[in-house]
Design a protein around this motif. Sequence first.
Motif, PDB file in Angstrom:
ATOM      1  N   LEU A 198      33.601  47.266   4.637  1.00  0.00           N
ATOM      2  CA  LEU A 198      34.239  45.845   4.654  1.00  0.00           C
ATOM      3  C   LEU A 198      33.106  44.866   5.190  1.00  0.00           C
ATOM      4  O   LEU A 198      32.986  44.255   6.239  1.00  0.00           O
ATOM      5  CB  LEU A 198      35.417  45.783   5.661  1.00  0.00           C
ATOM      6  CG  LEU A 198      36.560  46.616   5.217  1.00  0.00           C
ATOM      7  CD1 LEU A 198      37.491  46.536   6.454  1.00  0.00           C
ATOM      8  CD2 LEU A 198      37.468  46.053   4.168  1.00  0.00           C
ATOM      9  N   THR A 199      32.092  44.562   4.301  1.00  0.00           N
ATOM     10  CA  THR A 199      31.062  43.895   4.573  1.00  0.00           C
ATOM     11  C   THR A 199      31.706  42.228   4.205  1.00  0.00           C
ATOM     12  O   THR A 199      32.758  42.411   3.960  1.00  0.00           O
ATOM     13  CB  THR A 199      29.728  44.035   3.780  1.00  0.00           C
ATOM     14  OG1 THR A 199      30.250  44.239   2.324  1.00  0.00           O
ATOM     15  CG2 THR A 199      29.169  45.481   3.986  1.00  0.00           C
ATOM     16  N   PRO A 200      30.940  41.485   4.100  1.00  0.00           N
ATOM     17  CA  PRO A 200      31.724  40.240   3.820  1.00  0.00           C
ATOM     18  C   PRO A 200      32.592  40.263   2.596  1.00  0.00           C
ATOM     19  O   PRO A 200      33.538  39.756   2.554  1.00  0.00           O
ATOM     20  CB  PRO A 200      30.444  39.053   3.684  1.00  0.00           C
ATOM     21  CG  PRO A 200      29.305  39.491   4.340  1.00  0.00           C
ATOM     22  CD  PRO A 200      29.567  40.997   4.619  1.00  0.00           C
ATOM     23  N   ASP A 201      32.037  41.101   1.670  1.00  0.00           N
ATOM     24  CA  ASP A 201      32.995  41.264   0.566  1.00  0.00           C
ATOM     25  C   ASP A 201      33.408  42.757   0.392  1.00  0.00           C
ATOM     26  O   ASP A 201      32.879  43.660   1.341  1.00  0.00           O
ATOM     27  CB  ASP A 201      32.136  41.103  -0.757  1.00  0.00           C
ATOM     28  CG  ASP A 201      31.609  39.751  -1.056  1.00  0.00           C
ATOM     29  OD1 ASP A 201      32.620  38.709  -0.797  1.00  0.00           O
ATOM     30  OD2 ASP A 201      30.551  39.464  -1.228  1.00  0.00           O
ATOM     31  N   THR A 202      34.233  43.296   0.008  1.00  0.00           N
ATOM     32  CA  THR A 202      35.077  44.390  -0.078  1.00  0.00           C
ATOM     33  C   THR A 202      33.934  45.212  -1.157  1.00  0.00           C
ATOM     34  O   THR A 202      33.857  44.752  -2.157  1.00  0.00           O
ATOM     35  CB  THR A 202      36.309  44.793  -0.344  1.00  0.00           C
ATOM     36  OG1 THR A 202      37.234  43.712   0.438  1.00  0.00           O
ATOM     37  CG2 THR A 202      36.870  45.913  -0.423  1.00  0.00           C
ATOM     38  N   THR A 203      33.300  46.664  -0.692  1.00  0.00           N
ATOM     39  CA  THR A 203      32.543  47.136  -1.389  1.00  0.00           C
ATOM     40  C   THR A 203      32.895  48.498  -1.626  1.00  0.00           C
ATOM     41  O   THR A 203      33.282  49.284  -0.521  1.00  0.00           O
ATOM     42  CB  THR A 203      31.111  47.556  -0.923  1.00  0.00           C
ATOM     43  OG1 THR A 203      30.573  45.905  -0.640  1.00  0.00           O
ATOM     44  CG2 THR A 203      30.123  48.273  -1.780  1.00  0.00           C
ATOM     45  N   ILE A 204      33.279  49.079  -2.721  1.00  0.00           N
ATOM     46  CA  ILE A 204      33.923  50.468  -2.984  1.00  0.00           C
ATOM     47  C   ILE A 204      32.664  51.116  -3.594  1.00  0.00           C
ATOM     48  O   ILE A 204      31.984  50.798  -4.370  1.00  0.00           O
ATOM     49  CB  ILE A 204      35.093  50.407  -3.977  1.00  0.00           C
ATOM     50  CG1 ILE A 204      36.212  49.398  -3.650  1.00  0.00           C
ATOM     51  CG2 ILE A 204      35.501  51.741  -4.237  1.00  0.00           C
ATOM     52  CD1 ILE A 204      36.966  49.270  -4.681  1.00  0.00           C
ATOM     53  N   THR A 205      32.333  52.600  -2.709  1.00  0.00           N
ATOM     54  CA  THR A 205      31.460  53.240  -3.459  1.00  0.00           C
ATOM     55  C   THR A 205      32.347  54.680  -4.073  1.00  0.00           C
ATOM     56  O   THR A 205      33.113  55.150  -3.354  1.00  0.00           O
ATOM     57  CB  THR A 205      30.621  54.014  -2.162  1.00  0.00           C
ATOM     58  OG1 THR A 205      29.975  52.503  -1.462  1.00  0.00           O
ATOM     59  CG2 THR A 205      29.457  54.809  -2.603  1.00  0.00           C
ATOM     60  N   MET A 206      31.752  54.689  -5.093  1.00  0.00           N
ATOM     61  CA  MET A 206      32.256  55.812  -5.969  1.00  0.00           C
ATOM     62  C   MET A 206      31.661  57.091  -5.779  1.00  0.00           C
ATOM     63  O   MET A 206      30.612  56.988  -5.230  1.00  0.00           O
ATOM     64  CB  MET A 206      32.459  55.617  -7.668  1.00  0.00           C
ATOM     65  CG  MET A 206      33.230  54.173  -7.770  1.00  0.00           C
ATOM     66  SD  MET A 206      34.658  53.940  -7.338  1.00  0.00           S
ATOM     67  CE  MET A 206      35.693  55.093  -8.551  1.00  0.00           C
ATOM     68  N   LEU A 207      32.202  58.228  -5.983  1.00  0.00           N
ATOM     69  CA  LEU A 207      31.696  59.711  -5.779  1.00  0.00           C
ATOM     70  C   LEU A 207      30.512  59.734  -6.689  1.00  0.00           C
ATOM     71  O   LEU A 207      29.447  60.396  -6.259  1.00  0.00           O
ATOM     72  CB  LEU A 207      32.726  60.782  -6.190  1.00  0.00           C
ATOM     73  CG  LEU A 207      33.984  60.827  -5.317  1.00  0.00           C
ATOM     74  CD1 LEU A 207      34.740  62.183  -5.811  1.00  0.00           C
ATOM     75  CD2 LEU A 207      33.486  61.574  -3.958  1.00  0.00           C
ATOM     76  N   SER A 208      30.366  58.860  -7.583  1.00  0.00           N
ATOM     77  CA  SER A 208      29.163  59.026  -8.472  1.00  0.00           C
ATOM     78  C   SER A 208      27.840  58.212  -7.941  1.00  0.00           C
ATOM     79  O   SER A 208      26.770  58.238  -8.423  1.00  0.00           O
ATOM     80  CB  SER A 208      29.217  58.279  -9.824  1.00  0.00           C
ATOM     81  OG  SER A 208      29.699  56.975  -9.694  1.00  0.00           O
ATOM     82  N   GLY A 209      28.267  57.365  -6.953  1.00  0.00           N
ATOM     83  CA  GLY A 209      27.286  56.801  -6.172  1.00  0.00           C
ATOM     84  C   GLY A 209      27.378  55.226  -6.463  1.00  0.00           C
ATOM     85  O   GLY A 209      26.579  54.403  -6.059  1.00  0.00           O
TER      86      GLY A 209
END
Length: 65
Positions: A24-35
């Motif tokens: 939850l940085t200013p924007d929502t950032t999703i990190t996938m298992l692949s990187g």
Amino acid sequence: MIRVTKLNGQQFYLNPHQIESIELTPDTTITMLSGKRLVVKDRYEVILKEIIDYRKKIGAFKNEE
């Protein structure tokens, strides 16, 4: 699959079982298992609800209760 929205408004679907983390940085950032990292408009609460609804739909919670 769950639907998320890019910052430009384009919607796409991703496999929630491949999500490693959500920041939850200013924007929502999703990190996938692949990187791979995806920045989306959707709030964390909306994404979490989508994941829960998806898992209920496919019956994943039966093994977790």
